[in-house]
Design a protein around this motif. Sequence first.
Motif, PDB file in Angstrom:
ATOM      1  N   PHE A   1       7.364   0.376  -6.724  1.00  0.00           N
ATOM      2  CA  PHE A   1       6.118   0.638  -6.014  1.00  0.00           C
ATOM      3  C   PHE A   1       5.382   1.878  -6.533  1.00  0.00           C
ATOM      4  CE2 PHE A   1       7.968  -1.842  -2.207  1.00  0.00           C
ATOM      5  CZ  PHE A   1       7.495  -3.031  -2.720  1.00  0.00           C
ATOM      6  N   PRO A   2       6.079   2.993  -6.867  1.00  0.00           N
ATOM      7  CA  PRO A   2       5.333   4.122  -7.445  1.00  0.00           C
ATOM      8  C   PRO A   2       4.646   3.759  -8.772  1.00  0.00           C
ATOM      9  CG  PRO A   2       7.433   4.890  -6.616  1.00  0.00           C
ATOM     10  CD  PRO A   2       7.454   3.384  -6.528  1.00  0.00           C
TER      11      PRO A   2
ATOM     12  N   ARG B   1      -0.608   2.697 -11.402  1.00  0.00           N
ATOM     13  CA  ARG B   1      -1.546   1.842 -12.129  1.00  0.00           C
ATOM     14  C   ARG B   1      -2.743   1.482 -11.249  1.00  0.00           C
ATOM     15  NH1 ARG B   1       3.311  -1.028 -14.161  1.00  0.00           N
ATOM     16  NH2 ARG B   1       2.692  -2.869 -12.954  1.00  0.00           N
ATOM     17  N   SER B   2      -2.505   1.233  -9.971  1.00  0.00           N
ATOM     18  CA  SER B   2      -3.613   0.935  -9.050  1.00  0.00           C
ATOM     19  C   SER B   2      -4.577   2.107  -8.968  1.00  0.00           C
ATOM     20  CB  SER B   2      -3.086   0.627  -7.646  1.00  0.00           C
ATOM     21  OG  SER B   2      -2.391  -0.576  -7.620  1.00  0.00           O
ATOM     22  N   HIS B   3      -4.010   3.303  -8.903  1.00  0.00           N
ATOM     23  CA  HIS B   3      -4.831   4.515  -8.814  1.00  0.00           C
ATOM     24  C   HIS B   3      -5.694   4.668 -10.074  1.00  0.00           C
ATOM     25  CE1 HIS B   3      -5.986   8.437  -7.360  1.00  0.00           C
ATOM     26  NE2 HIS B   3      -5.583   8.992  -8.485  1.00  0.00           N
TER      27      HIS B   3
ATOM     28  N   ARG C   1       2.381  -8.427 -11.501  1.00  0.00           N
ATOM     29  CA  ARG C   1       3.009  -8.108 -10.223  1.00  0.00           C
ATOM     30  C   ARG C   1       3.557  -9.361  -9.532  1.00  0.00           C
ATOM     31  NH1 ARG C   1      -0.825  -3.377  -7.573  1.00  0.00           N
ATOM     32  NH2 ARG C   1      -0.658  -1.973  -9.346  1.00  0.00           N
ATOM     33  N   SER C   2       2.843 -10.463  -9.610  1.00  0.00           N
ATOM     34  CA  SER C   2       3.337 -11.705  -9.008  1.00  0.00           C
ATOM     35  C   SER C   2       4.638 -12.140  -9.671  1.00  0.00           C
ATOM     36  CB  SER C   2       2.300 -12.822  -9.148  1.00  0.00           C
ATOM     37  OG  SER C   2       1.170 -12.534  -8.378  1.00  0.00           O
TER      38      SER C   2
ATOM     39  N   TRP D   1       3.630  -9.679  -2.769  1.00  0.00           N
ATOM     40  CA  TRP D   1       3.722  -8.329  -3.328  1.00  0.00           C
ATOM     41  C   TRP D   1       2.649  -7.438  -2.714  1.00  0.00           C
ATOM     42  CZ3 TRP D   1      -0.309  -6.054  -5.765  1.00  0.00           C
ATOM     43  CH2 TRP D   1      -1.273  -6.872  -6.374  1.00  0.00           C
ATOM     44  N   GLU D   2       1.496  -8.016  -2.372  1.00  0.00           N
ATOM     45  CA  GLU D   2       0.436  -7.217  -1.762  1.00  0.00           C
ATOM     46  C   GLU D   2       0.884  -6.664  -0.413  1.00  0.00           C
ATOM     47  OE1 GLU D   2      -0.063 -10.393  -2.856  1.00  0.00           O
ATOM     48  OE2 GLU D   2      -1.887 -10.483  -4.064  1.00  0.00           O
TER      49      GLU D   2
END
Length: 196
Positions: free
Chosen positions: A82-83, A88-90, A160-161, A178-179
């Motif tokens: 998750f980190p 990557r999301s950030h 991610r999926s 995952w979301e």
Amino acid sequence: MAQPPSSPVLTPQFCFSTATLRDFLRISRSSVDDTITQHLNALLTPARAGFDPLSTSQKGARPLSRQIDSRSCQNFKDKVLFPSWQSRSHVLSYCALVATSPDPDDPEAAVREAENERNRERIVDARLDPYSARFIPREPRTEQLASLIRMEQGIENIVRSRTWGVVRERCGESADTWEQALAGWRMTENFERSGA
């Protein structure tokens, strides 16, 4: 246990340097998501009873993957998976914001304006040259970045999926997407950071 790559210092220049942006995403994905099976295999504890010689005399299919201890799985997800995803999301969110913001430092703005001016002054006679009317203006770098971010977000969803499918299979845990799992982790992280 593997450590997720550290987040880069985010600046507009980082985002506009598409090679640097792509390298960060590629390295982050390869260090966690692309090697998810190896990470999960490393969480398995060796057999406590030792080797049983009779196990080689039995015919039959062995399960391809053994279930992993739920505490080990949760620790891996909380400390590594998750980190990495959050980092990557950030980066993608920041760069998407940069792509939608005005870009006063665009080095090609003057060149694009000169090309547009020349195109307006051009005399076009389609009867003599049907291709003379064709003009393809250069895209501003913000549009190029926005296109890259859209593509990378699509890749991120696929990665991610796939990763989450392997985690769910090996950890035998919830049926969350995952979301949902990432949103739950974010809420827990924010709750812990706030000191509540």
